[in-house]
Structures are given as C-alpha cells and as structure tokens.
Design a protein around this motif. Sequence first.
Motif, PDB file in Angstrom:
ATOM      1  N   MET A  51       0.827  -1.200   0.000  1.00 13.72           N
ATOM      2  CA  MET A  51       0.000   0.000   0.000  1.00 13.72           C
ATOM      3  C   MET A  51       0.868   1.260   0.000  1.00 13.72           C
ATOM      4  O   MET A  51       1.928   1.301   0.618  1.00 13.72           O
ATOM      5  CB  MET A  51      -0.913   0.023   1.230  1.00 13.72           C
ATOM      6  N   ILE A  52       0.418   2.263  -0.700  1.00 13.06           N
ATOM      7  CA  ILE A  52       1.100   3.550  -0.732  1.00 13.06           C
ATOM      8  C   ILE A  52       0.450   4.453   0.303  1.00 13.06           C
ATOM      9  O   ILE A  52      -0.741   4.751   0.219  1.00 13.06           O
ATOM     10  CB  ILE A  52       1.004   4.173  -2.139  1.00 13.06           C
ATOM     11  N   ASP A  53       1.226   4.888   1.288  1.00  7.65           N
ATOM     12  CA  ASP A  53       0.710   5.699   2.388  1.00  7.65           C
ATOM     13  C   ASP A  53       0.714   7.186   2.013  1.00  7.65           C
ATOM     14  O   ASP A  53       1.746   7.729   1.610  1.00  7.65           O
ATOM     15  CB  ASP A  53       1.556   5.487   3.639  1.00  7.65           C
ATOM     16  N   VAL A  54      -0.442   7.816   2.170  1.00  9.28           N
ATOM     17  CA  VAL A  54      -0.632   9.189   1.696  1.00  9.28           C
ATOM     18  C   VAL A  54      -0.972  10.127   2.846  1.00  9.28           C
ATOM     19  O   VAL A  54      -1.801   9.808   3.700  1.00  9.28           O
ATOM     20  CB  VAL A  54      -1.755   9.250   0.640  1.00  9.28           C
ATOM     21  N   LEU A  55      -0.354  11.299   2.841  1.00  8.60           N
ATOM     22  CA  LEU A  55      -0.698  12.391   3.752  1.00  8.60           C
ATOM     23  C   LEU A  55      -1.400  13.467   2.932  1.00  8.60           C
ATOM     24  O   LEU A  55      -0.856  13.952   1.943  1.00  8.60           O
ATOM     25  CB  LEU A  55       0.562  12.967   4.406  1.00  8.60           C
ATOM     26  N   VAL A  56      -2.621  13.823   3.341  1.00  7.62           N
ATOM     27  CA  VAL A  56      -3.392  14.858   2.656  1.00  7.62           C
ATOM     28  C   VAL A  56      -3.261  16.158   3.438  1.00  7.62           C
ATOM     29  O   VAL A  56      -3.604  16.217   4.623  1.00  7.62           O
ATOM     30  CB  VAL A  56      -4.878  14.458   2.540  1.00  7.62           C
ATOM     31  N   VAL A  57      -2.771  17.203   2.776  1.00  4.31           N
ATOM     32  CA  VAL A  57      -2.549  18.494   3.433  1.00  4.31           C
ATOM     33  C   VAL A  57      -3.377  19.566   2.732  1.00  4.31           C
ATOM     34  O   VAL A  57      -3.161  19.861   1.556  1.00  4.31           O
ATOM     35  CB  VAL A  57      -1.059  18.896   3.401  1.00  4.31           C
ATOM     36  N   ASP A  58      -4.336  20.131   3.449  1.00  2.34           N
ATOM     37  CA  ASP A  58      -5.166  21.214   2.906  1.00  2.34           C
ATOM     38  C   ASP A  58      -5.708  22.017   4.070  1.00  2.34           C
ATOM     39  O   ASP A  58      -6.154  21.447   5.064  1.00  2.34           O
ATOM     40  CB  ASP A  58      -6.310  20.659   2.064  1.00  2.34           C
ATOM     41  N   ASP A  59      -5.683  23.350   3.947  1.00  2.00           N
ATOM     42  CA  ASP A  59      -6.140  24.176   5.059  1.00  2.00           C
ATOM     43  C   ASP A  59      -7.651  24.098   5.250  1.00  2.00           C
ATOM     44  O   ASP A  59      -8.159  24.361   6.342  1.00  2.00           O
ATOM     45  CB  ASP A  59      -5.719  25.630   4.855  1.00  2.00           C
ATOM     46  N   ASP A  60      -8.378  23.716   4.201  1.00  2.00           N
ATOM     47  CA  ASP A  60      -9.831  23.582   4.277  1.00  2.00           C
ATOM     48  C   ASP A  60     -10.182  22.165   4.732  1.00  2.00           C
ATOM     49  O   ASP A  60      -9.898  21.193   4.030  1.00  2.00           O
ATOM     50  CB  ASP A  60     -10.442  23.868   2.900  1.00  2.00           C
ATOM     51  N   PHE A  61     -10.802  22.041   5.902  1.00  2.00           N
ATOM     52  CA  PHE A  61     -11.120  20.732   6.462  1.00  2.00           C
ATOM     53  C   PHE A  61     -12.006  19.938   5.513  1.00  2.00           C
ATOM     54  O   PHE A  61     -11.820  18.725   5.340  1.00  2.00           O
ATOM     55  CB  PHE A  61     -11.814  20.889   7.820  1.00  2.00           C
ATOM     56  N   ARG A  62     -12.962  20.598   4.918  1.00  2.00           N
ATOM     57  CA  ARG A  62     -13.892  19.898   4.030  1.00  2.00           C
ATOM     58  C   ARG A  62     -13.186  19.371   2.789  1.00  2.00           C
ATOM     59  O   ARG A  62     -13.393  18.231   2.375  1.00  2.00           O
ATOM     60  CB  ARG A  62     -15.034  20.833   3.625  1.00  2.00           C
ATOM     61  N   VAL A  63     -12.340  20.201   2.203  1.00  2.00           N
ATOM     62  CA  VAL A  63     -11.593  19.780   1.016  1.00  2.00           C
ATOM     63  C   VAL A  63     -10.654  18.626   1.348  1.00  2.00           C
ATOM     64  O   VAL A  63     -10.512  17.683   0.567  1.00  2.00           O
ATOM     65  CB  VAL A  63     -10.807  20.969   0.429  1.00  2.00           C
ATOM     66  N   ALA A  64     -10.027  18.697   2.520  1.00  2.00           N
ATOM     67  CA  ALA A  64      -9.135  17.613   2.929  1.00  2.00           C
ATOM     68  C   ALA A  64      -9.892  16.288   3.028  1.00  2.00           C
ATOM     69  O   ALA A  64      -9.390  15.235   2.614  1.00  2.00           O
ATOM     70  CB  ALA A  64      -8.471  17.950   4.268  1.00  2.00           C
ATOM     71  N   GLU A  65     -11.109  16.341   3.552  1.00  2.00           N
ATOM     72  CA  GLU A  65     -11.917  15.121   3.668  1.00  2.00           C
ATOM     73  C   GLU A  65     -12.310  14.589   2.292  1.00  2.00           C
ATOM     74  O   GLU A  65     -12.298  13.380   2.045  1.00  2.00           O
ATOM     75  CB  GLU A  65     -13.169  15.392   4.504  1.00  2.00           C
ATOM     76  N   ILE A  66     -12.656  15.493   1.383  1.00  3.15           N
ATOM     77  CA  ILE A  66     -13.023  15.077   0.029  1.00  3.15           C
ATOM     78  C   ILE A  66     -11.826  14.436  -0.668  1.00  3.15           C
ATOM     79  O   ILE A  66     -11.942  13.366  -1.288  1.00  3.15           O
ATOM     80  CB  ILE A  66     -13.542  16.280  -0.779  1.00  3.15           C
ATOM     81  N   ASN A  67     -10.671  15.081  -0.567  1.00  2.00           N
ATOM     82  CA  ASN A  67      -9.474  14.529  -1.199  1.00  2.00           C
ATOM     83  C   ASN A  67      -9.099  13.177  -0.609  1.00  2.00           C
ATOM     84  O   ASN A  67      -8.692  12.258  -1.327  1.00  2.00           O
ATOM     85  CB  ASN A  67      -8.306  15.506  -1.062  1.00  2.00           C
ATOM     86  N   ALA A  68      -9.239  13.059   0.708  1.00  2.00           N
ATOM     87  CA  ALA A  68      -8.944  11.788   1.360  1.00  2.00           C
ATOM     88  C   ALA A  68      -9.900  10.697   0.883  1.00  2.00           C
ATOM     89  O   ALA A  68      -9.502   9.549   0.662  1.00  2.00           O
ATOM     90  CB  ALA A  68      -9.016  11.945   2.876  1.00  2.00           C
TER      91      ALA A  68
END
Length: 232
Positions: free
Chosen positions: A1-18
């Motif tokens: 598995m490729i482990d990913v860190l999602v970084v975004d100042d917008d909590f909602r956008v971070a959840e969508i990207n995740a």
Amino acid sequence: MIDVLVVDDDFRVAEINAAYVAKVSGFRVVARAHTAAQALAVLERSHVDLVLLDHYLPDETGLTLVRRLRQLGHTADVIMVTAARDVTTVQTALRYGALQYLVKPFSFGGLRSKLESYAALRRTLEGVGNGRGEAGQEQVDQIFGALRTAEAVPAAGLPKGHSAPTAEVIRHVLSSADEPLSAHEVAVRAGLSRSTAQRYLKYLESAGRISLSLKYGDTGRPEHRYAWARAS
C-alpha cells in the motif's frame, strides 16, 4: 500500500481529497493535516510515501514546506494539489521536486490519473532495482517516462467504434494546449470532423480523463470547453 498524507487548510476539502484517495486501489490515507506545522509533525512520526499538498496554508506556503522537508531529509514524494496556477508557482514546484501538479477544482478522475501515474512510477523504479545499483540509459528513460506514459489513453476499455490512436491524438491536443479548447478547436487541431471529436470528448469526459467547463459569450449561450485532467 502507498501511504498518503493529505494536506489542505480547508477541512472539508481535505476530507473530500482523502475520500478520493481511498477509492483508488493501492492507496491509503494515513493522516490529514491543515497547516504546514501539522504536516511536518506527521512526517516526523509516521511513514508517508506521498504528500498531496496544497500551496495556500495558513502558516507557510506549500512550496516553502517542500523545500524545508528536503532540507530536513524527508524523502516523501509530493504532488501539489492547489488552486495556484501562476507560472512562477508551477515552475518553483518543478524545481523543488514535485512530481505532479493538479489544479483545483478537479474531478475524481483527475486525481485518480495522477495517483495511477505515481503508482506506475513506483513500479518502474522497482523494476529497475528500486534505487539500488546502476541504471543504463534505457532504464533511466523508463523512469523519467513513467509519469508521462501512464497518462496515455488505454486501448482496453474503449467503447465500440472508438480507436486508441484517435483517442491518443485528442489527448495530445488537449494536454499540449495552454487553455481549455472547444470541440471545434479540438477537431481542427486533431484533423478530425467535429462530430468525431465530440464523440471522443464525451467519452473521455465521462471516463474522468478530461474536465469540462462552460464559457459564456456575448450571446449568453455557453460554449463547452475541454481540458486534459493534468496540470504538470
């Protein structure tokens, strides 16, 4: 598995990207961060293969963070995921070693394409020794070409009546354009009839390979414009 860190100042956008990342086979989100400091803390305590990084963060820019990560010896790969589209920022991201650059807003297909390209790069690296030993020119070409070739339109899965060479011509036209194109412009540049271009554009848009936007002219009637789902 490729482990990913999602970084975004917008909590909602971070959840969508995740959520988008979780839908792509072989990838998993290990953490989310909303500031550069939070991202750095995650990288110092957890294993991360890939960082999906916004440029506009409250404490420092994403590109400044990339430079600092390299200075500190962190080797996680970076894909910029940001609304910043000025040429200076894009060039700086390239110079700092970002592997891909995805401009907001984007579709799931756009992000999936970047992730699949990244996975292809990792497979290529593993195939030539995974960082050990030496590589000849052929292996070097494979490594540097992995991200580009992974974005080509696959022949498998094309609908009946569609050809891979024609789809590849349209991909080349859109990916090399400086701005979104109309169906007429795509047809002219690809040497196709407008109806053929529209048929392929409709398929590629439904498959998430291109993005569709509307441009309103003087008549008020919107014109469909198309762009390949990549920014690098």
